[in-house]
Write a protein that holds these residues in place. Structure first.
Motif, PDB file in Angstrom:
ATOM      1  N   ILE A 273       0.853  -0.995   0.038  1.00  0.00           N
ATOM      2  CA  ILE A 273      -0.020   0.087   0.183  1.00  0.00           C
ATOM      3  C   ILE A 273       0.852   1.180  -0.005  1.00  0.00           C
ATOM      4  O   ILE A 273       1.744   1.313   0.812  1.00  0.00           O
ATOM      5  CB  ILE A 273      -0.737   0.085   1.208  1.00  0.00           C
ATOM      6  CG1 ILE A 273      -1.817  -1.363   1.234  1.00  0.00           C
ATOM      7  CG2 ILE A 273      -1.873   1.292   1.243  1.00  0.00           C
ATOM      8  CD1 ILE A 273      -2.310  -1.264   2.519  1.00  0.00           C
ATOM      9  N   ASP A 274       0.579   2.196  -0.645  1.00  0.00           N
ATOM     10  CA  ASP A 274       1.251   3.193  -0.913  1.00  0.00           C
ATOM     11  C   ASP A 274       0.627   4.617  -1.542  1.00  0.00           C
ATOM     12  O   ASP A 274      -0.494   4.216  -2.431  1.00  0.00           O
ATOM     13  CB  ASP A 274       2.476   3.486  -1.719  1.00  0.00           C
ATOM     14  CG  ASP A 274       3.403   4.415  -1.407  1.00  0.00           C
ATOM     15  OD1 ASP A 274       4.632   3.990  -0.985  1.00  0.00           O
ATOM     16  OD2 ASP A 274       3.109   5.601  -2.105  1.00  0.00           O
ATOM     17  N   GLY A 275       0.597   5.602  -0.923  1.00  0.00           N
ATOM     18  CA  GLY A 275      -0.355   6.897  -1.361  1.00  0.00           C
ATOM     19  C   GLY A 275       0.143   7.373  -2.821  1.00  0.00           C
ATOM     20  O   GLY A 275      -0.717   8.243  -3.288  1.00  0.00           O
ATOM     21  N   ALA A 276       1.214   7.166  -3.148  1.00  0.00           N
ATOM     22  CA  ALA A 276       1.659   7.590  -4.383  1.00  0.00           C
ATOM     23  C   ALA A 276       1.003   6.647  -5.566  1.00  0.00           C
ATOM     24  O   ALA A 276       0.620   5.627  -5.327  1.00  0.00           O
ATOM     25  CB  ALA A 276       3.089   7.721  -4.481  1.00  0.00           C
ATOM     26  N   PRO A 277       1.191   7.257  -6.852  1.00  0.00           N
ATOM     27  CA  PRO A 277       0.566   6.554  -7.867  1.00  0.00           C
ATOM     28  C   PRO A 277       1.779   5.304  -8.360  1.00  0.00           C
ATOM     29  O   PRO A 277       1.228   4.486  -9.173  1.00  0.00           O
ATOM     30  CB  PRO A 277       0.566   7.470  -8.895  1.00  0.00           C
ATOM     31  CG  PRO A 277       1.683   8.665  -8.685  1.00  0.00           C
ATOM     32  CD  PRO A 277       1.421   8.683  -7.205  1.00  0.00           C
ATOM     33  N   GLY A 278       2.707   5.180  -7.978  1.00  0.00           N
ATOM     34  CA  GLY A 278       3.765   4.296  -8.186  1.00  0.00           C
ATOM     35  C   GLY A 278       4.916   3.925  -7.101  1.00  0.00           C
ATOM     36  O   GLY A 278       4.946   4.782  -6.284  1.00  0.00           O
ATOM     37  N   PRO A 279       5.696   2.937  -7.409  1.00  0.00           N
ATOM     38  CA  PRO A 279       6.830   2.923  -6.332  1.00  0.00           C
ATOM     39  C   PRO A 279       7.937   3.849  -6.230  1.00  0.00           C
ATOM     40  O   PRO A 279       8.162   4.622  -7.348  1.00  0.00           O
ATOM     41  CB  PRO A 279       7.292   1.671  -6.519  1.00  0.00           C
ATOM     42  CG  PRO A 279       7.205   1.477  -8.221  1.00  0.00           C
ATOM     43  CD  PRO A 279       5.809   2.243  -8.508  1.00  0.00           C
ATOM     44  N   GLY A 280       8.573   4.310  -5.433  1.00  0.00           N
ATOM     45  CA  GLY A 280       9.841   5.164  -5.467  1.00  0.00           C
ATOM     46  C   GLY A 280       9.532   6.498  -5.597  1.00  0.00           C
ATOM     47  O   GLY A 280      10.359   6.998  -6.245  1.00  0.00           O
ATOM     48  N   GLY A 388      29.352   2.891  -6.033  1.00  0.00           N
ATOM     49  CA  GLY A 388      28.767   3.643  -7.043  1.00  0.00           C
ATOM     50  C   GLY A 388      27.479   4.198  -6.818  1.00  0.00           C
ATOM     51  O   GLY A 388      27.067   4.309  -5.472  1.00  0.00           O
ATOM     52  N   TRP A 389      26.802   4.683  -7.614  1.00  0.00           N
ATOM     53  CA  TRP A 389      25.435   5.053  -7.703  1.00  0.00           C
ATOM     54  C   TRP A 389      24.271   4.243  -8.220  1.00  0.00           C
ATOM     55  O   TRP A 389      24.500   3.359  -9.266  1.00  0.00           O
ATOM     56  CB  TRP A 389      25.166   6.484  -8.413  1.00  0.00           C
ATOM     57  CG  TRP A 389      25.488   6.697  -9.931  1.00  0.00           C
ATOM     58  CD1 TRP A 389      26.590   6.733 -10.574  1.00  0.00           C
ATOM     59  CD2 TRP A 389      24.367   6.257 -11.082  1.00  0.00           C
ATOM     60  NE1 TRP A 389      26.504   6.732 -11.989  1.00  0.00           N
ATOM     61  CE2 TRP A 389      24.959   6.525 -12.133  1.00  0.00           C
ATOM     62  CE3 TRP A 389      23.032   5.973 -10.789  1.00  0.00           C
ATOM     63  CZ2 TRP A 389      24.497   6.283 -13.271  1.00  0.00           C
ATOM     64  CZ3 TRP A 389      22.452   5.404 -11.939  1.00  0.00           C
ATOM     65  CH2 TRP A 389      23.162   5.905 -13.423  1.00  0.00           C
ATOM     66  N   ILE A 390      23.174   4.484  -7.609  1.00  0.00           N
ATOM     67  CA  ILE A 390      21.947   3.548  -7.766  1.00  0.00           C
ATOM     68  C   ILE A 390      20.546   4.577  -8.144  1.00  0.00           C
ATOM     69  O   ILE A 390      20.508   5.625  -7.376  1.00  0.00           O
ATOM     70  CB  ILE A 390      21.632   2.665  -6.831  1.00  0.00           C
ATOM     71  CG1 ILE A 390      22.850   1.712  -6.472  1.00  0.00           C
ATOM     72  CG2 ILE A 390      20.235   1.916  -7.102  1.00  0.00           C
ATOM     73  CD1 ILE A 390      22.673   0.818  -5.341  1.00  0.00           C
ATOM     74  N   GLN A 391      20.053   4.391  -9.078  1.00  0.00           N
ATOM     75  CA  GLN A 391      18.664   5.065  -9.200  1.00  0.00           C
ATOM     76  C   GLN A 391      17.940   4.308  -8.309  1.00  0.00           C
ATOM     77  O   GLN A 391      17.025   3.245  -8.628  1.00  0.00           O
ATOM     78  CB  GLN A 391      18.362   5.030 -10.593  1.00  0.00           C
ATOM     79  CG  GLN A 391      17.278   6.291 -11.047  1.00  0.00           C
ATOM     80  CD  GLN A 391      17.224   6.420 -12.457  1.00  0.00           C
ATOM     81  OE1 GLN A 391      16.676   5.698 -13.046  1.00  0.00           O
ATOM     82  NE2 GLN A 391      17.990   7.612 -12.991  1.00  0.00           N
ATOM     83  N   PRO A 392      17.140   5.033  -7.183  1.00  0.00           N
ATOM     84  CA  PRO A 392      16.283   4.273  -6.382  1.00  0.00           C
ATOM     85  C   PRO A 392      15.199   3.849  -6.976  1.00  0.00           C
ATOM     86  O   PRO A 392      14.563   2.731  -6.411  1.00  0.00           O
ATOM     87  CB  PRO A 392      16.091   5.250  -5.054  1.00  0.00           C
ATOM     88  CG  PRO A 392      17.589   6.305  -5.364  1.00  0.00           C
ATOM     89  CD  PRO A 392      17.848   6.348  -6.735  1.00  0.00           C
ATOM     90  N   PRO A 393      14.414   4.535  -7.643  1.00  0.00           N
ATOM     91  CA  PRO A 393      12.696   4.210  -8.294  1.00  0.00           C
ATOM     92  C   PRO A 393      13.429   2.959  -9.015  1.00  0.00           C
ATOM     93  O   PRO A 393      12.338   2.265  -9.121  1.00  0.00           O
ATOM     94  CB  PRO A 393      12.661   5.389  -8.953  1.00  0.00           C
ATOM     95  CG  PRO A 393      13.245   6.642  -8.440  1.00  0.00           C
ATOM     96  CD  PRO A 393      14.514   6.189  -8.105  1.00  0.00           C
ATOM     97  N   SER A 394      14.389   2.725  -9.522  1.00  0.00           N
ATOM     98  CA  SER A 394      14.575   1.559 -10.573  1.00  0.00           C
ATOM     99  C   SER A 394      14.854   0.326  -9.663  1.00  0.00           C
ATOM    100  O   SER A 394      14.361  -0.745 -10.039  1.00  0.00           O
ATOM    101  CB  SER A 394      15.714   1.837 -11.564  1.00  0.00           C
ATOM    102  OG  SER A 394      16.810   1.705 -10.775  1.00  0.00           O
ATOM    103  N   LEU A 395      15.363   0.598  -8.532  1.00  0.00           N
ATOM    104  CA  LEU A 395      15.671  -0.587  -7.710  1.00  0.00           C
ATOM    105  C   LEU A 395      14.157  -0.809  -7.087  1.00  0.00           C
ATOM    106  O   LEU A 395      13.897  -2.182  -6.833  1.00  0.00           O
ATOM    107  CB  LEU A 395      16.573  -0.009  -6.386  1.00  0.00           C
ATOM    108  CG  LEU A 395      16.521  -1.043  -5.175  1.00  0.00           C
ATOM    109  CD1 LEU A 395      17.257  -2.386  -5.541  1.00  0.00           C
ATOM    110  CD2 LEU A 395      17.475  -0.570  -4.157  1.00  0.00           C
TER     111      LEU A 395
END
Length: 637
Positions: A273-280, A388-395
């Protein structure tokens, strides 16, 4: 205290058997290592028959060595149509081999080549502590305990069904055959646990008997006439499995999606459950975040957990990619520059004392640091080549994809209250309807956790962070992440991230010019004169609100029932709210901790061996704050 790992040397005796000149012994029987593994350890523990039809089976071994016992067990499990659903294999090793040496050693057993290759591909960095590897699509879990066996076994939380008592001869390596080891193994034993070993030495028989094992001699392997088997004479420590594997996870950031994915892999049904329309899209919505540990000379809890989280995080990224769910990330390396000369000396001293593998961490002088950054710098610092760097929404998206049909997402749904009725938690919407109900509920909803009365005992604060986005050309400096009281990323989609600010309980969601200037000042501190070369970049970026804890450690585990203790009591005896768990307090280290903390929570719910030392599990327990007075939040670097 950090004790560097001294890898085993690749040596052979005149007969071509792998050996150790340090201990004056061979790694396996001259009559054949694979035959010894099958006869002594598998057959001696009644395997494969004893794991037939079991949901899981747990084996603890006292000396990993070449990994031959593990590979033989894995191969036997794989070939058995009646095998258990999940095989946990836990092994201690003070002197592990390097990957390149294991590759050479395993060539002696071509029949094990596919399994050996998978093990070698995931072989961990040789640093102290627990290292968890998921093999065979997650159905075979290898947990390696690097360090002194007596110390690592004392930190292990598991219930083992079979014990492989192995290692160099008791006469040559008595520490591994000590009464302390035998009592630690007895502590870990589940009801019906068995033990097998090739040694029939009198001290071994007596020590096992004193620890509570009933010992029996059996026919040995090869030129050893006898071996030992043993069974625990007491009841053992059983673990009650969950009655229903169904959980609600509140929050679709890196914390929530990691917990959901780790549970889904174990057969749980998940309502997310999340209030946003998608993850991350909350605190996990940044363009790029940093994956790297934070060492300390005394190897404190923060250092140990960031090291474990970084190493497990890389393993998790590799597994997601292997499963067809690649994450947007770049192992470009992370350069952590010293703040000033005193700090530089401390950084150098850490590397000299810890002696880490060079591919994990090394100290670089000013000129090499400048070459790595592609820009003049003031001082040297730590270089993490595999960071390194990670793009959080992609994770987040990859975690949900890996969870598959076991997960049902409820996006755009806001929880205003929680109720527990008839053994289930109900997540309620503003109109009073139940969004989802399940016996287990996991709060991973960032700073939103503070609005729920059931989480009132957690001292979570909202840390506002503003990141600036600067125009960047592909291939421009820096080509690695550079940190120094802030961070700057390489070019990502034509932009470079610089920041971040840190304001506690500041609810302003708007970009602020003053914070943008603060980020540019940090950028100049990291890379002198860099912002000047950028001209006057526009105010572009992102504001996020990170859930932070006063001691900078995560809060992961069962929620306490009270907000204060009337009388002092041990952490383990503090009453908990049934079926309610938290995954919070990550601060700016969500990418470092999310995967490992998700695994920790999943193991706790399943009653599986934990992937972290007991002292570190206690250090992240949400109830720890009931044991000591609060203190102000420390700023993160």
């Amino acid at each position: 205290m950090y004790v560097p790992i001294q890898p085993a040397r690749l040596e052979f005796n005149p007969a071509g058997i792998p050996c150790s000149s340090a201990y004056g012994d061979v790694y396996h029987s001259c009559d054949g290592g694979l035959g010894q593994a099958r006869h002594v350890f598998l057959k001696g523990n009644g395997l494969p028959g004893r794991w037939a039809g079991q949901r899981r089976f747990v084996i603890v071994e006292t000396g990993f060595g070449l990994g031959l016992n593990f590979l033989a067990t894995w191969a036997t499990w794989r070939a058995d149509p009646e095998r258990c659903g999940r095989l946990h294999f836990i092994s201690c090793e003070k002197h592990p081999f390097r990957r390149e040496d294991l590759i050479k050693l395993h060539q002696a057993w071509p029949e094990l080549a596919p399994l050996a290759a998978e093990l070698q591909a995931h072989w961990p960095t040789l640093t102290p502590g627990f290292h968890r590897l998921h093999l065979e699509g997650g159905r075979v879990i290898l947990t390696l305990l690097f360090g002194e066996a007596a110390e690592t076994l004392a930190e292990l939380e598991a219930r083992t069904d079979a014990i492989y008592l192995d290692g160099f001869s008791p006469a040559l390596n008595p520490e591994l055959w000590s009464p302390k080891i035998f009592h630690l193994l007895a502590r870990l034993a589940a009801p019906g646990a068995t033990l097998a070993t090739w040694s029939v030495a009198g001290a071994v028989r007596e020590g096992l008997t004193r620890a509570g094992f009933k010992v029996e001699k059996r026919e040995g392997f090869g030129d050893k006439r006898q071996m030992l088997t043993a069974a625990l004479t007491r009841a053992g420590n059983a673990i009650e499995p969950p009655l229903e594997r169904h959980a609600i996870v509140v929050g679709a950031g890196v914390a929530g999606t990691a917990a959901a994915q780790r549970l889904a892999e174990r057969g749980w049904r998940i309502d997310l459950i999340d209030g946003a329309p998608g993850p991350g899209q909350g605190a996990s919505g940044n363009l790029a975040g940093v994956l790297r540990p934070l060492p300390s000379l005394d190897d404190n809890r923060l250092a140990r957990i960031t090291r474990a989280g970084t190493l497990y995080g890389r393993h998790h990224l590799a597994r997601l990619a292997q499963a067809g769910h690649p994450v947007r990330w770049n192992p470009c390396g992370v350069l952590h520059l010293a703040r000033e000369l005193v700090h530089e000396r401390k950084q150098r001293k850490v590397v000299e004392a810890h002696q880490p593998p060079a591919h994990f961490l090394r100290f670089v002088e000013k000129d090499e640091a400048a070459a790595i950054a592609g820009w003049p710098v003031d001082l040297g610092g730590w270089w993490f080549p595999e960071g390194g760097w990670i793009q959080p929404p992609s994770l987040c998206a990859a975690n949900l994809a890996a969870a598959g049909p076991a997960l049902v997402a409820h996006f755009g749904q806001t929880i205003i209250a929680l109720e527990r009725r008839e053994g289930c938690w109900h997540a309620l919407a503003a109109d009073g309807r139940t969004i989802a109900a399940a016996p287990v509920l996991i709060l991973a909803n960032g700073t939103g956790i503070r609005a729920l009365p059931q989480a009132a005992s957690l001292p979570v604060v909202a840390a506002r962070g503003q990141v600036s986005h600067l125009p960047a050309q592909a291939g421009s400096a820096p080509r690695a992440v550079v940190c120094r009281l802030g961070y700057v990323s390489p070019e990502v989609d034509g932009l470079r991230c610089a920041g971040a600010t840190f304001q506690v309980d500041d609810p302003d969601p708007a970009l602020r010019a003053a914070d943008h200037q603060e980020n540019l000042a940090k950028l100049d501190f990291i890379l002198p004169g860099y912002s000047t070369a950028q001209g006057d970049p526009p105010l572009v970026g992102r504001v996020g609100f990170r859930p932070a804890s006063p001691d900078r450690l995560p809060m992961v585990g069962a929620m306490p029932q009270t907000i204060r203790l009337e009388t002092p009591q041990p952490l383990a005896t503090i009453p908990r709210q049934p079926g309610l768990y938290a995954v919070s307090g990550f601060g700016a280290r969500g990418l470092v901790w999310s995967s490992l903390m998700g695994e920790l929570l999943a193991c706790a719910l399943e009653g599986e061996p934990l992937p972290l030392e007991r002292s570190l599990v206690d250090a992240v327990d949400p109830a720890r704050y009931l044991l000591r007075p609060g203190r102000p939040l420390a700023r993160e670097e």
